[in-house]
Design a protein around this motif. Sequence first.
Motif, short mmCIF file in Angstrom:
data_model
loop_
_atom_site.label_atom_id
_atom_site.label_comp_id
_atom_site.label_asym_id
_atom_site.label_seq_id
_atom_site.Cartn_x
_atom_site.Cartn_y
_atom_site.Cartn_z
N LEU A 1 42.42 -17.68 -1.39
CA LEU A 1 42.25 -17.17 -2.75
C LEU A 1 41.24 -16.02 -2.75
CD1 LEU A 1 42.07 -20.71 -3.12
CD2 LEU A 1 43.06 -19.80 -5.21
N ASP A 2 41.70 -14.83 -3.11
CA ASP A 2 40.86 -13.65 -3.13
C ASP A 2 40.48 -13.35 -4.58
OD1 ASP A 2 39.55 -11.31 -2.60
OD2 ASP A 2 41.24 -10.29 -1.65
N GLU A 3 39.23 -13.67 -4.95
CA GLU A 3 38.72 -13.47 -6.31
C GLU A 3 39.65 -14.10 -7.37
OE1 GLU A 3 35.85 -12.14 -6.94
OE2 GLU A 3 35.31 -11.04 -5.15
N PRO A 4 39.87 -15.40 -7.31
CA PRO A 4 40.87 -16.02 -8.20
C PRO A 4 40.53 -15.95 -9.69
CG PRO A 4 39.59 -17.69 -7.06
CD PRO A 4 39.24 -16.39 -6.42
N THR A 5 39.25 -15.69 -10.04
CA THR A 5 38.90 -15.63 -11.47
C THR A 5 38.51 -14.22 -11.90
OG1 THR A 5 36.56 -16.20 -11.10
CG2 THR A 5 38.11 -18.03 -11.39
N ALA A 6 38.81 -13.22 -11.08
CA ALA A 6 38.43 -11.84 -11.42
C ALA A 6 39.04 -11.41 -12.75
CB ALA A 6 38.88 -10.89 -10.32
N GLY A 7 38.22 -10.83 -13.62
CA GLY A 7 38.70 -10.31 -14.89
C GLY A 7 38.95 -11.34 -15.96
N MET A 8 38.61 -12.60 -15.71
CA MET A 8 38.88 -13.65 -16.69
C MET A 8 37.70 -13.86 -17.63
SD MET A 8 40.76 -16.75 -14.67
CE MET A 8 42.26 -16.51 -13.72
N ALA A 9 38.03 -14.25 -18.86
CA ALA A 9 37.01 -14.75 -19.78
C ALA A 9 36.53 -16.11 -19.29
CB ALA A 9 37.59 -14.86 -21.19
N ARG A 10 35.36 -16.53 -19.77
CA ARG A 10 34.77 -17.77 -19.26
C ARG A 10 35.69 -18.97 -19.47
NH1 ARG A 10 32.12 -18.82 -15.28
NH2 ARG A 10 30.56 -17.22 -15.80
N ALA A 11 36.38 -19.04 -20.60
CA ALA A 11 37.27 -20.18 -20.84
C ALA A 11 38.38 -20.24 -19.80
CB ALA A 11 37.86 -20.11 -22.25
N ASP A 12 39.00 -19.08 -19.50
CA ASP A 12 40.04 -19.04 -18.47
C ASP A 12 39.47 -19.36 -17.09
OD1 ASP A 12 42.28 -18.54 -20.01
OD2 ASP A 12 42.11 -16.36 -19.88
N THR A 13 38.26 -18.88 -16.84
CA THR A 13 37.60 -19.19 -15.56
C THR A 13 37.42 -20.69 -15.39
OG1 THR A 13 36.41 -17.08 -15.43
CG2 THR A 13 35.46 -18.93 -14.23
N ASN A 14 36.92 -21.36 -16.44
CA ASN A 14 36.70 -22.80 -16.35
C ASN A 14 38.02 -23.55 -16.20
OD1 ASN A 14 33.91 -22.60 -16.54
ND2 ASN A 14 33.92 -22.72 -18.78
N ASN A 15 39.07 -23.09 -16.87
CA ASN A 15 40.38 -23.72 -16.71
C ASN A 15 40.90 -23.55 -15.29
OD1 ASN A 15 40.51 -24.59 -19.38
ND2 ASN A 15 41.57 -22.75 -20.09
N THR A 16 40.64 -22.38 -14.72
CA THR A 16 41.08 -22.14 -13.33
C THR A 16 40.30 -23.00 -12.35
OG1 THR A 16 41.70 -19.86 -13.89
CG2 THR A 16 41.39 -20.37 -11.56
N ILE A 17 39.01 -23.17 -12.59
CA ILE A 17 38.22 -24.07 -11.75
C ILE A 17 38.80 -25.48 -11.79
CG2 ILE A 17 35.98 -25.25 -11.53
CD1 ILE A 17 34.68 -22.63 -12.53
N ASP A 18 39.12 -25.97 -12.97
CA ASP A 18 39.69 -27.32 -13.11
C ASP A 18 41.02 -27.42 -12.37
OD1 ASP A 18 37.55 -28.09 -14.66
OD2 ASP A 18 38.59 -27.78 -16.58
N LEU A 19 41.83 -26.36 -12.46
CA LEU A 19 43.12 -26.36 -11.78
C LEU A 19 42.94 -26.37 -10.27
CD1 LEU A 19 46.19 -26.13 -11.73
CD2 LEU A 19 45.95 -23.65 -12.02
N LEU A 20 42.01 -25.58 -9.76
CA LEU A 20 41.77 -25.54 -8.32
C LEU A 20 41.22 -26.87 -7.80
CD1 LEU A 20 40.36 -21.92 -7.92
CD2 LEU A 20 42.64 -22.75 -7.32
N LYS A 21 40.44 -27.55 -8.63
CA LYS A 21 39.97 -28.88 -8.25
C LYS A 21 41.15 -29.85 -8.13
CE LYS A 21 35.28 -28.70 -10.16
NZ LYS A 21 34.35 -29.22 -11.20
#
Length: 251
Positions: free
Chosen positions: A172-192
Amino acid sequence: MGILEVKGVNKRFGGLKALNDVNLDIQEGSVHAIIGPNGAGKSTLLNCFVGRLEPDTGSVMFDGQSLLGIQPYRINQIGVSRVFQTPEIFADLKLLENVMIPAFARRDGSFKVNGWKSVGEEREIRDEAMTMLAELGMEAKADHVAGQLSRGDKRRLELAMCLVQKPKLLLLDEPTAGMARADTNNTIDLLKQIAKRGITMVVIEHDMHVVFSLADRISVLAQGTVIVEDVPGNIKGNPKVQEAYLGGAHL
């Protein structure tokens, strides 16, 4: 022995030494982050894993097999998938079609229709793709056009496209680049959730919130050299990391 072993990797571009004797041992089932300042060599290293670049010297072994000299599509077929900084999706196609394409490619090496088996195979692929969308909470958007998704949902779709290929290793190369914090947190949960499947992940990321939320171990690159590798709790206060990565400031 890890699932991904990097030994003595060097890469030079003219007078610039992008990678300098890099060694990594990525354990199966772990989430391993690679961090460092811009120009540290992170993306160059990742490109050496997927066949986009060939190291000048050194070795890259995945699951006991050398990745050097292998075409990128073959590296993908043996179990390595990559998520790019900008989501790589088919913007004009529906979500379901986006996930069906890599599912076909996993079986045949390309997206193609065989008249002898196309009907039965397409039904299987469609069911498989829909199941994957459901697992990632996107089944209700299966008929939506992918280009209309939010940045976070585009990333979720790209991950569905990767997971349908049944990878052992996800880069994963910068998987949360350009995201708002809510999308970033959702992506973290998904990656977990993905990590719980036992899929090994290597994450390049600048957002330390993401890194410390996900990583089991962290390698720090500076000027093409791994200066520290340790567990997250020890990385935060390491003076070498603070100096090289943030000019002495605390993470």
